[in-house]
Structures are given as structure tokens and as C-alpha cells.
Design an enzyme around this catalytic site. Structure first.
Site, short mmCIF file in Angstrom:
data_model
loop_
_atom_site.label_atom_id
_atom_site.label_comp_id
_atom_site.label_asym_id
_atom_site.label_seq_id
_atom_site.Cartn_x
_atom_site.Cartn_y
_atom_site.Cartn_z
N LYS A 1 7.75 18.78 -25.23
CA LYS A 1 8.57 18.24 -26.52
C LYS A 1 9.49 17.54 -25.99
O LYS A 1 10.10 17.56 -25.32
CB LYS A 1 9.28 19.51 -27.27
CG LYS A 1 8.75 20.83 -28.19
CD LYS A 1 9.71 21.10 -29.26
CE LYS A 1 10.02 20.04 -29.98
NZ LYS A 1 10.58 21.52 -31.36
N GLY B 1 3.08 16.03 -38.04
CA GLY B 1 1.55 15.87 -37.34
C GLY B 1 2.52 15.59 -36.08
O GLY B 1 4.07 15.57 -36.52
N ARG C 1 6.65 14.26 -31.49
CA ARG C 1 7.20 14.43 -29.96
C ARG C 1 6.80 15.16 -29.31
O ARG C 1 7.09 15.85 -28.50
CB ARG C 1 8.85 13.79 -29.88
CG ARG C 1 9.48 14.91 -31.29
CD ARG C 1 11.01 14.29 -31.62
NE ARG C 1 11.25 15.36 -32.41
CZ ARG C 1 12.36 14.81 -33.41
NH1 ARG C 1 12.59 13.23 -32.92
NH2 ARG C 1 12.90 15.68 -34.61
N ASP D 1 10.71 7.49 -30.95
CA ASP D 1 10.48 7.30 -29.87
C ASP D 1 9.80 8.37 -29.35
O ASP D 1 9.53 7.86 -28.25
CB ASP D 1 11.86 6.82 -29.35
CG ASP D 1 12.93 7.80 -29.33
OD1 ASP D 1 12.50 9.15 -29.72
OD2 ASP D 1 14.39 7.62 -29.32
N ARG E 1 7.03 24.34 -24.12
CA ARG E 1 7.30 25.12 -25.16
C ARG E 1 5.95 26.11 -24.90
O ARG E 1 4.73 25.69 -24.51
CB ARG E 1 7.71 25.20 -26.51
CG ARG E 1 7.46 26.25 -27.36
CD ARG E 1 8.09 25.44 -29.21
NE ARG E 1 6.75 24.81 -29.54
CZ ARG E 1 7.69 23.71 -30.63
NH1 ARG E 1 8.77 23.69 -30.87
NH2 ARG E 1 7.09 22.64 -31.34
N ARG F 1 0.27 26.07 -38.00
CA ARG F 1 1.65 26.34 -38.43
C ARG F 1 0.75 26.57 -40.35
O ARG F 1 -0.21 25.40 -40.20
CB ARG F 1 2.73 24.97 -39.08
CG ARG F 1 2.70 25.22 -37.08
CD ARG F 1 3.25 23.08 -37.60
NE ARG F 1 3.04 22.75 -35.74
CZ ARG F 1 4.92 22.85 -35.32
NH1 ARG F 1 5.85 22.61 -35.78
NH2 ARG F 1 4.71 22.02 -34.13
N ASP G 1 6.47 23.25 -42.14
CA ASP G 1 5.27 22.82 -41.16
C ASP G 1 6.04 23.35 -39.68
O ASP G 1 5.75 23.48 -38.87
CB ASP G 1 5.58 21.16 -40.73
CG ASP G 1 6.72 20.76 -41.05
OD1 ASP G 1 7.33 20.40 -42.05
OD2 ASP G 1 7.34 20.37 -39.97
#
Length: 501
Positions: free
Chosen positions: A120, A97, A100, A132, A183, A190, A259
Site C-alpha cells: 500500500k 479499484g 495506491r 499520487d 499488508r 470485497r 469496498d
């Protein structure tokens, strides 16, 4: 930021969102608001792309730092983290998944195409797995540079809309400045998205996803006798064409996990990717690819392996019984290899100036590649200089100078010229066609590292801007930037690249 200023930004920077993925069942994603950045600053806005998306450029210049850092969620957005699984270096992980990345939503661009807008490095999500959720400045700049370079080279790829520094550190091996990358993609679905549902025996989820993909990316298949088999064929063909284009420009993805393979046929996730300098089919740059699984020459085969994993998820939809479905899937996978070879050889013919088809063409191409490997010739310069030689015999010394032993290349040139005698185009037409497919400029690894070092160490983005300018016109000579054509000096060579964002 006050409430009044937030309202102004929402009004002035309008996104015409139509969030179809957010209308899928809840277990396809997790809704997630981006984290806040302490002092966001807009490093770069891709104004031509913003115009394509129908966005207000002046408003984004004013409010882009807040929007593209995640501090200000535009009106109409429905932020979410997408669920997916994946094979990573051959090992299956049932839940990955967006750890970030946060999908703000979808817009319809000026050509009527649906495009995802994703942040992202915008903070943790339920899929972060103790990470993080942040991104460092260097990897953000790398992805911006390479994605836009791929687009300019004519290779299907996700795009860079913006880069923003957050004003906050991120902690990796060192303390680094943080950043967020925006992005744009045809979608972020995917192979691993299908695997997520298949791994849970969620047949309804696989079917719902397949129906969504057909409707979004392959609408012509809705009237096919078996739309799901048609979907598998279409994805395989797009990937065969895409990976062939990677090889044509010397690109090595670095992490071809399932992925990281899109259903739309775009290149995605520019982490430890790189472009070859010296030609060697075994070239690996990724620091985590210890065994060369994703080496340059292995990419077509890995593409087929990944697509086999997609086929496995679709088996219940491909036939009336398991045997029929398996036979259909295997036929498509076999065709992938043939399709890749067709795409690759067609492109290689173009690179050496052949517009017709002769039986010995494959051997002629392979002989040149073998010579380049043995002579440690630069991949990009070899084909660019051959393009000049096609029109002007005086360019022969420059071409031969690409090889350690010019005499060995001279022998190949005799064969090449004999083959050109069978061609109809004039020398000038041939050279023009070759120059249109053999770039003068690629994002060479040492140049990217110079950009990152200047930005991280000195907050100097002038090299970043210069490199983007050069790479926006990769097939033009650009004499003022001739130095950017040159391969690295020995002390400038970059031997490893790293995952980052």
C-alpha cells in the site's frame, strides 16, 4: 541498485508465489509495476508473520527495504491492481479499484493457507483517479499498529508484514514523509469486487468471481445443492461474527463502505478507525463521517446493508427465477440479523462472566451498557475491572471508580451477583475466563497519535516499538506498561481520525 545485486536479492529473499488471482480474466485487474522509492529504509519487519509465511527472515532484513518499498519485485511475483466498485457513504461508484495498492502475489503459508501480499502506497495504478498512489508515514504506522492489535485481540483482520519509509515526501495538507505498508490478507476480494462486474451487467464475471471465491475460501460449498446461496450465507455469517467482535472490543471501523468489506470475513482498511474510550453508542471518529452513518452502534445495520448489496449481485445465481432468488436472498439477510444477535450476546455474556443462558441476560447486559453511557464510563476499563471483581471483592472500589456516580453502579452489581449465583464455575475460573476476553490494553487513539508525532516530527520510532510490544499481549497485566491502560487526559483526547494511506 546494480543488476548483480538485484539477482542476489531475488535469490536470498525467496517467496513461493502461486498467483491464482492473476490467472483470472484480464478485466479483473490491471498489471502494474510498483513505483521506485528514492531512499527506502525498513522501519519494521513482522518477523513472526514472516515465519508463518515461510519467508527467510535474515534475507528480508537485508533486502526488505527494497522489496517492501516496491523497488525490487521478488522473483515469481505478478504485480497487479485489483478492480472493484463500491458504495461510499451510500453513494455508488462503479469503478474504484486499487488506487495506491499493488498485489505482489500469493503465497501458501506453513499452515497451508493461501495469503495475499500487497503493497500500500507503492505508486499510481490505472485506478488512481488522479491520486499520487503514495502513502504518508503516519497512516502507515496507524495501520500497522491497529491491524496487529486486532490480531492479538482475536479479531479476524488483515496483518502487517512490514513498514518502509521511502525517503520521499508526499503532499497532503502538509508535506509529509512517505512510506509503504505491506499488508497480508486471506484475500483482498470485497463486496465491491462483485459490484464491479454486476454494474457492467457482466454475469460471466460475477459467476467466475463467485466460483473463484468458493474454491479459495469456502471449498466445502462446492458440493452444496446451491453453492452460490451457500456462499451468500457463509459471508453473512462471517460478517455477523466479525462485527460482533468489533463491538465487544469497542472498535469503530469508520469507513464501512462496500469496498471495505471482505468476502473472507477479515477486517480491512484501518484508515479513520478508532477504539472508544468513554462508552457512547453514537461515537464517531472519522472526519469524513459527518452524519454518523458508521457510528459504533450503526455497524451491525450497515453490515446488513452492505450484504444486501452483495446479495443483489448474486441474484442471477441464487434461483431459477427472479422471485425465487429474491426470496432466498431476503431470507439470508433476515438470518444475518439473528446471527449477529446470537454472536453479540454470546460474547457479551462472556464479558460479564456468564457461561449459561438465562432469559434476563440481555436485559442485564443492556442495563450495564446504559449505565456506562449515562456515567461516561471507559469501555475497556469497565469490563477489565469487572473481571478482577469476579474473583476478588476487594476490587469493587476500582470498578465503582470507573463511574461518575458509584452508587448507580452498586445497584447493577447486586443484580449481577444474583445472576452469578446460578453459575457453576468457581470465582477463580470465572475471572480467568473474563480476563481472557476483556483486554487490559487496546490501541488507544492518543497513544497512536503520540507514536505518529514522534515518528513524523523526530524520526523517533521508540514509541512505535513500545506500543507494539504492549499490544501484542492485550489480555496480560504487564505492570511495567500499566500507564498504557489508562484513558486519555482531557487534553490528550483524540476527537477525529482521518483517512490516510
Amino acid at each position: 541498485m546494480t543488476q548483480a545485486l538485484q539477482d542476489t536479492a531475488r535469490t536470498s529473499a525467496h517467496f513461493a508465489f502461486d498467483n491464482s488471482y492473476a490467472r483470472l480474466p484480464q478485466h479483473f485487474f490491471a498489471r502494474q509495476t510498483p513505483s521506485q522509492a528514492s531512499e527506502p529504509w525498513l522501519i519494521k519487519l513482522n518477523e513472526p508473520l514472516a515465519a508463518e509465511l515461510g519467508l527467510d527472515i535474515e534475507a528480508l532484513k537485508r533486502d526488505g527495504a527494497a522489496i517492501f518499498s516496491g523497488n525490487l519485485v521478488p522473483e515469481g511475483a505478478d504485480p497487479l491492481a485489483m478492480a472493484y466498485a463500491g458504495h461510499q457513504f451510500g453513494g455508488f461508484v462503479p469503478q474504484l479499484g486499487d488506487g495506491r495498492a499493488i498485489l505482489l502475489g500469493e503465497v501458501i503459508d506453513r499452515d497451508g493457507q493461501r495469503r495475499d501480499i500487497q503493497l500500500k502506497g507503492a505508486g499510481q495504478t490505472p485506478f488512481s483517479r488522479n491520486g499520487d498512489g503514495r502513502a504518508a508515514l503516519g497512516p502507515v504506522l496507524r495501520e500497522y499498529i491497529v491491524s496487529e492489535a486486532m490480531h492479538a485481540l482475536g479479531v479476524p483482520a488483515t496483518r502487517a508484514l512490514a513498514a518502509v519509509s521511502t525517503g520521499q515526501p508526499v503532499y497532503r495538507e502538509d508535506v509529509l514523509p512517505g512510506a509503504v505498508f505491506t499488508r497480508v490478507a486471506a484475500s483482498h476480494i470485497r463486496v465491491g469486487t462483485f459490484q464491479f462486474f454486476a454494474a457492467r451487467d457482466d454475469a460471466d464475471g460475477v459467476k467466475a468471481l463467485a466460483d473463484y471465491v468458493i474454491d479459495r475460501h469456502y471449498p466445502d460449498l462446492k458440493e452444496a445443492a446451491n453453492p452460490y446461496l451457500g456462499l451468500f450465507e457463509a459471508v453473512c455469517d462471517r460478517q455477523a461474527a466479525l462485527i460482533a467482535r468489533w463491538l465487544h472490543v469497542g472498535f469503530i471501523h469508520g469507513v464501512m463502505n462496500t469496498d471495505n468489506m471482505t468476502i473472507s470475513g477479515e477486517t480491512i482498511d484501518f484508515g479513520p478507525c478508532a477504539f472508544m474510550d468513554t462508552y457512547d453508542p453514537a461515537t464517531v471518529f472519522s472526519s469524513i463521517d459527518q452524519r454518523g452513518r458508521y457510528a459504533y452502534a450503526n455497524q451491525p445495520g450497515i453490515g446488513q446493508w452492505n450484504l444486501a448489496r452483495l446479495g443483489e449481485t448474486l441474484l442471477p445465481l441464487l434461483g431459477d427465477d427472479a422471485e425465487t432468488a429474491l426470496e432466498a436472498a431476503n431470507t439470508v439477510l433476515k438470518d444475518y440479523g439473528e446471527r449477529f444477535q446470537i454472536h453479540w450476546l454470546r460474547g457479551m455474556r462472556e464479558k460479564i462472566g456468564l457461561s449459561s443462558v438465562e432469559d434476563g441476560d440481555l436485559d442485564l447486559v443492556q442495563s450495564l451498557l446504559a449505565l456506562m453511557q449515562a456515567q461516561q464510563a471507559d469501555f475497556t476499563l469497565t469490563f477489565r475491572r469487572l473481571s478482577h471483581l469476579a474473583a476478588d471483592g476487594s476490587a469493587e472500589p476500582a470498578f465503582l471508580g470507573t463511574f461518575r456516580e458509584p452508587a448507580a453502579a452498586s445497584e447493577w452489581l447486586v443484580r449481577w451477583r444474583e445472576r452469578l449465583s446460578l453459575e457453576m464455575p468457581s470465582a477463580a475460573e470465572r475471572a480467568a475466563a473474563m480476563l481472557a476476553v476483556n483486554p487490559a490494553f487496546i490501541p488507544r487513539n492518543h497513544r497512536i497519535e503520540q507514536v505518529i508525532a514522534a515518528a513524523v516530527e523526530d524520526a523517533d520510532f521508540s514509541l512505535f516499538e513500545a506500543l507494539l510490544t504492549v499490544l501484542s499481549r492485550p489480555y496480560e497485566e504487564q505492570p511495567a506498561f500499566a500507564a498504557y491502560m489508562e484513558p486519555p487526559k482531557p487534553e490528550e483526547r483524540v476527537l477525529q481520525t482521518f483517512c490516510g494511506t
